[in-house]
Design an enzyme around this catalytic site. Structure first.
Site, mmCIF file in Angstrom:
data_model
loop_
_atom_site.group_PDB
_atom_site.id
_atom_site.type_symbol
_atom_site.label_atom_id
_atom_site.label_comp_id
_atom_site.label_asym_id
_atom_site.label_seq_id
_atom_site.Cartn_x
_atom_site.Cartn_y
_atom_site.Cartn_z
ATOM 1 N N GLU A 48 0.825 -1.210 0.000
ATOM 2 C CA GLU A 48 0.000 0.000 0.000
ATOM 3 C C GLU A 48 0.856 1.256 0.000
ATOM 4 O O GLU A 48 0.521 2.256 -0.645
ATOM 5 C CB GLU A 48 -0.930 -0.025 1.205
ATOM 6 C CG GLU A 48 -1.987 -1.115 1.138
ATOM 7 C CD GLU A 48 -2.853 -1.147 2.376
ATOM 8 O OE1 GLU A 48 -3.955 -0.577 2.337
ATOM 9 O OE2 GLU A 48 -2.415 -1.714 3.410
ATOM 10 N N GLU A 105 -4.188 -9.449 3.224
ATOM 11 C CA GLU A 105 -4.923 -9.222 4.466
ATOM 12 C C GLU A 105 -6.123 -10.136 4.664
ATOM 13 O O GLU A 105 -6.516 -10.423 5.794
ATOM 14 C CB GLU A 105 -5.387 -7.753 4.537
ATOM 15 C CG GLU A 105 -4.296 -6.745 4.839
ATOM 16 C CD GLU A 105 -3.567 -6.255 3.600
ATOM 17 O OE1 GLU A 105 -2.862 -5.245 3.699
ATOM 18 O OE2 GLU A 105 -3.699 -6.891 2.522
#
Length: 269
Positions: free
Chosen positions: A127, A147
């Protein structure tokens, strides 16, 4: 020769998660937790914001490089075991806001930010590359947003990745935990240059110096115009979704399974 670390100079003691070094007009921010594959601890988020603000204000820095310590990882992402310490809904919400503020600080920094990816860029590490302006990867770099394996989604990644790599690649990486090597990352637009690992920092610094030689006001204005379409209101939706997920039984199970090194058993609640 590198100037002394900004963070060391500021506090007398380097903070636990990042190191900042300035050499002429180019600064290097190093995520400095190699024993944990440069995982982003709780202090990483405010430290990164403080470092960027200090560099933007110092009057001499013209470009920033972000990399990871050692040769194994840019960053393995957030410290998953630490998520279990977020015991209340408010604590989870505050943590998500802290993360989003940091990604926004990278995007909104008036200085160009180059990610030099030296190995694994997973979860929050991936990210962070999406928040940077340009990404240079070593040939051994690997990107991923895994995730969902612990019951979460990449809160910033789901907002930015679709505009960088497209919706379908974002979904593949998010749903299946698909890992992307450097050449694939280059092909899908996640990375702009791939170089041999031994040449990574040299290539990143050369690019930083090229950018630093150009008019800083023009660079800042151009960055702002390119990013003009970024909707900060999306952050509220992502924060709410992540806060709800972190309060779920599935996330509690995912974190326990991660720390116990076993496959999780999700119940969908």
């Amino acid at each position: 020769m590198m100037d002394e670390s900004l963070t060391t100079r500021r506090n007398g003691v380097a903070p636990p998660n990042i190191r900042v070094d300035v050499d002429g007009s180019v600064a290097v921010i190093t995520i400095d937790a190699p024993a944990k594959l440069n995982a982003m601890g709780r202090t990483f988020w405010p430290e990164m914001r403080e470092a960027l603000a200090a560099l933007e204000a110092d009057g001499r820095t013209r470009a920033v490089i972000v990399t990871g310590a050692g040769d194994k990882a840019f960053s393995a992402g957030g410290d998953i075991a630490g998520f279990a310490q977020l015991e209340s809904t408010q604590a989870r919400r505050d943590f998500q806001r802290d993360c989003m503020r940091t990604f926004a600080a990278v995007e909104e920094c008036g200085l160009p930010v180059i990610a030099a990816v030296n190995g694994y860029a997973m979860g929050g590490g991936c990210e962070l590359t999406l928040a940077c302006d340009v990404v240079i990867a070593a040939e051994n770099a690997v990107f991923g947003m895994p995730e969902s394996a612990v019951g979460l989604v990449p809160g910033f990644g789901v907002l930015r990745a679709p505009s960088v790599i497209g919706r379908h690649w974002t979904k593949l990486m998010m749903f299946a935990g698909e890992r992307v090597d450097a050449e694939t990352a280059l092909r899908i637009g996640l990375v702009q240059k791939v170089v041999p690992a031994a040449e990574l920092m040299e290539a990143a610094r050369a690019l930083g110096e090229r950018i630093a030689a150009h008019a800083p006001l023009a660079i800042a204005a151009g960055k702002g115009l390119v990013n003009r379409g970024v909707d900060r209101g999306e952050f509220d939706h992502s924060t709410a979704a992540l806060t709800a997920l972190q309060s779920s039984a599935d996330v509690a199970e995912g974190i326990r399974a991660f720390t116990e090194k076993r496959p999780p058993v999700f119940q969908g609640r």
